[in-house]
Motif scaffolding. Structure first.
Motif, PDB file in Angstrom:
ATOM      1  N   ALA A 166       1.559  -4.746  12.119  1.00  0.00           N
ATOM      2  CA  ALA A 166       0.829  -3.944  11.130  1.00  0.00           C
ATOM      3  C   ALA A 166       1.812  -3.279  10.165  1.00  0.00           C
ATOM      4  O   ALA A 166       1.597  -3.247   8.953  1.00  0.00           O
ATOM      5  N   PHE A 167       2.896  -2.780  10.724  1.00  0.00           N
ATOM      6  CA  PHE A 167       3.892  -2.084   9.892  1.00  0.00           C
ATOM      7  C   PHE A 167       4.570  -3.052   8.926  1.00  0.00           C
ATOM      8  O   PHE A 167       4.708  -2.769   7.736  1.00  0.00           O
ATOM      9  N   ASP A 168       4.959  -4.208   9.452  1.00  0.00           N
ATOM     10  CA  ASP A 168       5.633  -5.195   8.602  1.00  0.00           C
ATOM     11  C   ASP A 168       4.689  -5.748   7.531  1.00  0.00           C
ATOM     12  O   ASP A 168       5.071  -5.915   6.378  1.00  0.00           O
ATOM     13  N   GLY A 212       2.368  -4.227   6.195  1.00  0.00           N
ATOM     14  CA  GLY A 212       2.072  -3.176   5.222  1.00  0.00           C
ATOM     15  C   GLY A 212       3.250  -2.813   4.333  1.00  0.00           C
ATOM     16  O   GLY A 212       3.100  -2.024   3.405  1.00  0.00           O
ATOM     17  N   TRP A 253       4.928  -4.359   1.963  1.00  0.00           N
ATOM     18  CA  TRP A 253       4.805  -4.619   0.523  1.00  0.00           C
ATOM     19  C   TRP A 253       3.830  -3.629  -0.129  1.00  0.00           C
ATOM     20  O   TRP A 253       3.999  -3.275  -1.292  1.00  0.00           O
ATOM     21  N   VAL A 254       2.842  -3.161   0.633  1.00  0.00           N
ATOM     22  CA  VAL A 254       1.882  -2.189   0.093  1.00  0.00           C
ATOM     23  C   VAL A 254       2.602  -0.865  -0.183  1.00  0.00           C
ATOM     24  O   VAL A 254       2.470  -0.273  -1.258  1.00  0.00           O
ATOM     25  N   THR A 266      12.052  -5.194  11.471  1.00  0.00           N
ATOM     26  CA  THR A 266      13.258  -5.473  10.712  1.00  0.00           C
ATOM     27  C   THR A 266      14.046  -4.183  10.563  1.00  0.00           C
ATOM     28  O   THR A 266      13.464  -3.141  10.309  1.00  0.00           O
ATOM     29  N   HIS A 317      -4.661  -0.859  11.920  1.00  0.00           N
ATOM     30  CA  HIS A 317      -3.695  -1.838  11.410  1.00  0.00           C
ATOM     31  C   HIS A 317      -3.396  -1.646   9.932  1.00  0.00           C
ATOM     32  O   HIS A 317      -2.885  -2.549   9.276  1.00  0.00           O
ATOM     33  N   GLY A 318      -3.728  -0.491   9.389  1.00  0.00           N
ATOM     34  CA  GLY A 318      -3.526  -0.242   7.964  1.00  0.00           C
ATOM     35  C   GLY A 318      -2.060  -0.216   7.590  1.00  0.00           C
ATOM     36  O   GLY A 318      -1.191  -0.120   8.453  1.00  0.00           O
ATOM     37  N   PRO A 319      -1.780  -0.326   6.271  1.00  0.00           N
ATOM     38  CA  PRO A 319      -0.392  -0.412   5.809  1.00  0.00           C
ATOM     39  C   PRO A 319       0.394   0.894   5.961  1.00  0.00           C
ATOM     40  O   PRO A 319       1.616   0.880   5.929  1.00  0.00           O
ATOM     41  N   ALA A 320      -0.306   2.009   6.095  1.00  0.00           N
ATOM     42  CA  ALA A 320       0.347   3.297   6.364  1.00  0.00           C
ATOM     43  C   ALA A 320      -0.689   4.137   7.083  1.00  0.00           C
ATOM     44  O   ALA A 320      -1.895   3.911   6.932  1.00  0.00           O
ATOM     45  N   TRP A 362      -5.839   1.645  -6.043  1.00  0.00           N
ATOM     46  CA  TRP A 362      -4.960   0.630  -5.451  1.00  0.00           C
ATOM     47  C   TRP A 362      -4.817  -0.593  -6.356  1.00  0.00           C
ATOM     48  O   TRP A 362      -3.737  -1.180  -6.448  1.00  0.00           O
ATOM     49  N   PHE A 393      -1.232  -1.858  -7.454  1.00  0.00           N
ATOM     50  CA  PHE A 393      -0.769  -3.221  -7.193  1.00  0.00           C
ATOM     51  C   PHE A 393      -0.473  -3.958  -8.501  1.00  0.00           C
ATOM     52  O   PHE A 393       0.523  -4.664  -8.617  1.00  0.00           O
ATOM     53  N   SER A 436       4.927  -3.465  -7.858  1.00  0.00           N
ATOM     54  CA  SER A 436       6.079  -4.360  -7.693  1.00  0.00           C
ATOM     55  C   SER A 436       5.680  -5.788  -8.097  1.00  0.00           C
ATOM     56  O   SER A 436       4.511  -6.082  -8.305  1.00  0.00           O
ATOM     57  N   GLU A 488       5.811  -8.364  -6.207  1.00  0.00           N
ATOM     58  CA  GLU A 488       5.027  -8.954  -5.132  1.00  0.00           C
ATOM     59  C   GLU A 488       3.574  -8.478  -5.155  1.00  0.00           C
ATOM     60  O   GLU A 488       2.641  -9.268  -4.991  1.00  0.00           O
ATOM     61  N   ARG A 518       0.170 -10.666  -5.581  1.00  0.00           N
ATOM     62  CA  ARG A 518      -0.889 -10.645  -4.586  1.00  0.00           C
ATOM     63  C   ARG A 518      -2.239 -10.213  -5.165  1.00  0.00           C
ATOM     64  O   ARG A 518      -3.276 -10.771  -4.812  1.00  0.00           O
TER      65      ARG A 518
END
Lengths: 333, 99, 248
Positions: free
Chosen positions: A304-306, A308, A310-311, B3, C36-39, C149, C153, C157, C159, C163
């Motif tokens: 989930a961290f990886d 995310g 790019w977000v 990473t 599972h969110g990005p933050a 968002w 986006f 960036s 990327e 996306r």
């Protein structure tokens, strides 16, 4: 919300307090129930112990979202789906409050999360058990959250201000978690024989791991005394565990569920329920990473961290662009 | 495993919530956000999930200047002797009643 | 039609189910992100959206069930209808994809729901009007969250730009169906104009340049969307169907 007494990892030399005047004054402040605040001078060992305990606690919340989260999409009614979603979200919130409290001690959230992902940091072992059925969602709320609340209520009086304040907020939200769990279990116990069987099977699997959440016996917790002097721990592992058994046995009876321990019996002399021996080998196995789901849980978080990353990078890049534009506008005005 | 590439830290904001109209904004905690606008929207989701507020402030944590705890006694102890500032310092005869 | 005529129209069962099923499936997709969110902060924020939308679905299904009067409940409608009986817009059923796709879908849907709810809040159907009056507030927050968002986006960036472009390229073809979906008692043409204005304004701020009208192969889209719906419902309904008649 879940803590486990994981104070077993303290380095031996942190437990010896040099009795110089600073340490003495510090202990006196705590003995007077004075709160310690972020800017205050504090012994390094106190700071380190708090960072470890608060961050383990935060990690437990975040990892704790996973075993229950897997049932959100399969919840058997829309009402249960909503409740579970709100509950798992709350756990995320609790993790956030706790990371914030840890950050007041001069560590970054990034470093804490990194420690979780690299396997350096621990979290409550209870989340290394699988959620095999819907009944587990009820049992986790009723037993696991119930045990956690017992651990956490005393932490609302913890000597470190930001941790105590976070815990007050968390405990307030937490009682909904236990009640919704009890409510699920109750609906199963009052339901069809198949539903009742699900509940019984779930109690059989979760009862002992829940008792382990309170941590090793007091006699095997060499750091309890130090944590007590520091006002970080208020009630011992065994006392909390006993308290939990005492309130839970009658609840199980009400539900018509059998706790998987034939040694459970009221002891009139002690004024408490007796209960059987905990399998400490299993406890240490799971703590040390060899539980049924240890690898899966951490891998889930890392993914989930990886995913995310790019977000978060885009978010930062955009904020930097906007800041730059605003600066240019200001400069040209 | 993750990473090892270290990510830049997202700025930290302190969150203040007015629990109801007429009361002060009170510090409730902090959160990470890319900028103030984002912090404000996130604060709504993080800190008012149970209708805890009617108004939110966010302040970059590094914008706060705090008094030095080492100077706590110098700063605040001198006020202890100014007891005459408190209404309880004065005796009011019972016959006068509430004043 | 005049405003008065619109008010007199009774909203059909089909419209209720279209809205309910769209919210239900979309909410289900959003709920998949929980944990599972990005933050962490964003995880909590997105789950608020999921809770809003599932709450709307429940309220609508309750209305639909009450109208049937055959013992139907929100749960029998959600868990015991076959996939073919669902009337959702296709966009709602698609898998989440990455966060750009998730955000783009939320953006396109909430830009549609804001005018839908705003109109229905004026409906002569009292319970529905009350529901819509609450829902429009939630949809406005969702639109704000999603469009923020999209802008980050698009103007973030390299990327994220790549996306979000890909996300809209994949999702915009479904918007003809979205805009063509009738909602009784509302002005479809006006809604389409409002939707286009909202989308275009955010695209401009986000520096996105792709056209918002796309030629598409309806058949191909239909197949993808209905397969997604079958998979989604198989998971959602699995436990409830193992215990028919059970109370939870």
């Amino acid at each position: 919300m879940y803590t486990q007494a994981l104070d077993t990892a303290i380095n031996a030399n942190t437990t010896t307090v040099t009795v110089d005047s600073f340490q003495k004054t510090f202990l006196e402040r705590i003995a007077r129930d004075e709160k310690i605040e972020p800017q205050d001078a504090m012994p390094e060992a106190y700071r380190k112990t708090l960072v470890r305990q608060i961050s383990q606690h935060a990690h437990s919340e975040i990892v704790g979202m996973l075993p229950e989260g897997g049932w959100i999409t399969r919840a058997p009614s829309l009402k249960r789906k909503e409740i579970l979603l709100a509950k798992v979200q709350d756990e995320g919130g609790h993790g956030l409050y706790l990371y914030s409290a840890a950050e007041t001690l001069g560590v970054t959230r990034e470093s804490l999360v990194d420690a979780l992902h690299s396997g350096k940091a621990k979290y409550s072992s209870i989340f290394n058990y699988p959620t095999e059925s819907w009944a587990d969602i009820g049992i986790i709320g009723w037993l696991v959250d119930g045990a956690a609340i017992m651990n956490q209520v005393p932490l609302c009086r913890c000597s470190y201000g930001p941790y105590a304040r976070a815990m007050i907020r968390i405990c307030k939200e937490e009682s909904f978690h236990q009640r919704q769990g009890f409510d699920i279990v109750r609906s199963l116990c009052e339901g069809t024989p198949a539903q009742k069987a699900l509940a019984q099977d779930s109690v059989n699997r979760w009862w002992w791991p829940t008792l382990m959440m309170f941590g090793p016996h007091d006699s095997d917790s060499p750091n309890t005394e130090q944590a007590t002097d520091w006002g970080i721990k208020r009630i011992s592992n065994d006392d909390l565990r006993q308290k939990f058994v005492d309130v839970t046995v009658p609840q199980a009876k009400f539900l018509g569920l059998t706790l998987p321990d034939t040694a459970i019996a009221w002891n009139a002399e002690r004024g408490h329920y007796d209960f059987g021996k905990i399998d400490w080998d299993e406890f240490w196995r799971v703590v040390k990473g060899d539980g049924p789901c240890n690898a899966e849980r951490v891998a889930d978080r890392v993914t989930a961290f990886d995913d995310g990353r790019w977000v978060r990078e885009a978010d930062a890049a955009h904020a930097a662009k906007v800041a730059l534009r605003n600066a240019q506008v200001t400069a040209t005005v | 495993m993750s990473t090892p590439l270290a990510e830049a830290a997202t700025p930290l904001f302190e969150v203040f919530v007015r629990s109801k109209q007429g009361l002060d904004h009170k510090h409730v905690g902090s959160l990470h956000a890319s900028d103030a606008r984002h912090a404000l929207t996130l604060a709504r989701d993080v800190y008012t999930r149970r209708q805890e507020g009617v108004s939110i402030w966010v302040v970059p944590s590094n914008a706060i200047t705090a008094s030095d705890p080492a100077l706590k006694s110098d700063n605040f102890d001198p006020m202890a002797s100014k007891v005459y500032r408190h209404p309880t310092f004065y005796d009011i005869p019972d016959e006068i009643g509430h004043m | 039609m005049t405003v008065t005529e619109l008010r007199l129209n009774v909203v059909s069962d089909a419209t209720l189910l279209t809205l309910a099923d769209t919210c239900l499936l979309w909410g289900h997709r959003l709920s998949e992100w929980c944990g599972h969110g990005p933050a962490l902060e964003e995880d909590i924020a997105l789950t608020n959206t999921a809770l809003d939308v599932i709450g709307q679905a429940r309220a609508l299904l309750q209305l639909a069930a009450a109208r049937r009067g055959d013992g139907a409940t929100e749960d029998t409608l959600a868990y015991f209808r076959e996939p073919d009986a669902f009337l959702n817009v296709m966009l709602a059923a698609l898998p989440n994809g990455d966060y750009a796709c998730t955000v783009a879908r939320s953006f396109l849907l909430s830009a549609w729901f804001v005018p839908v709810w705003a109109s229905l809040a004026q409906s002569a159907d009292r319970p529905l009007a009350a529901l819509a009056a609450e829902a429009v507030k939630e949809s406005r927050m969702q639109l704000r969250h999603a469009s923020d968002w999209v802008i980050r986006f698009g103007d973030g960036s390299d990327e994220s730009r790549r996306r979000i472009d890909a996300a809209f390229a994949g999702l915009l073809p479904y918007c003809d169906e979205l805009l063509g979906t009738p909602v009784d008692g509302t002005d479809q043409a006006a809604r389409t104009l409002a939707w286009r204005a909202t989308v275009q304004a955010t695209f401009d701020t986000a520096t996105l340049t792709q056209p918002i009208s796309v030629v598409y192969d309806a058949n191909l889209l239909n197949i993808t969307a209905s397969e997604s719906r079958v998979t989604l419902l198989a998971e959602m309904q699995s436990l409830a169907r193992q215990h028919p008649g059970a109370v939870w």
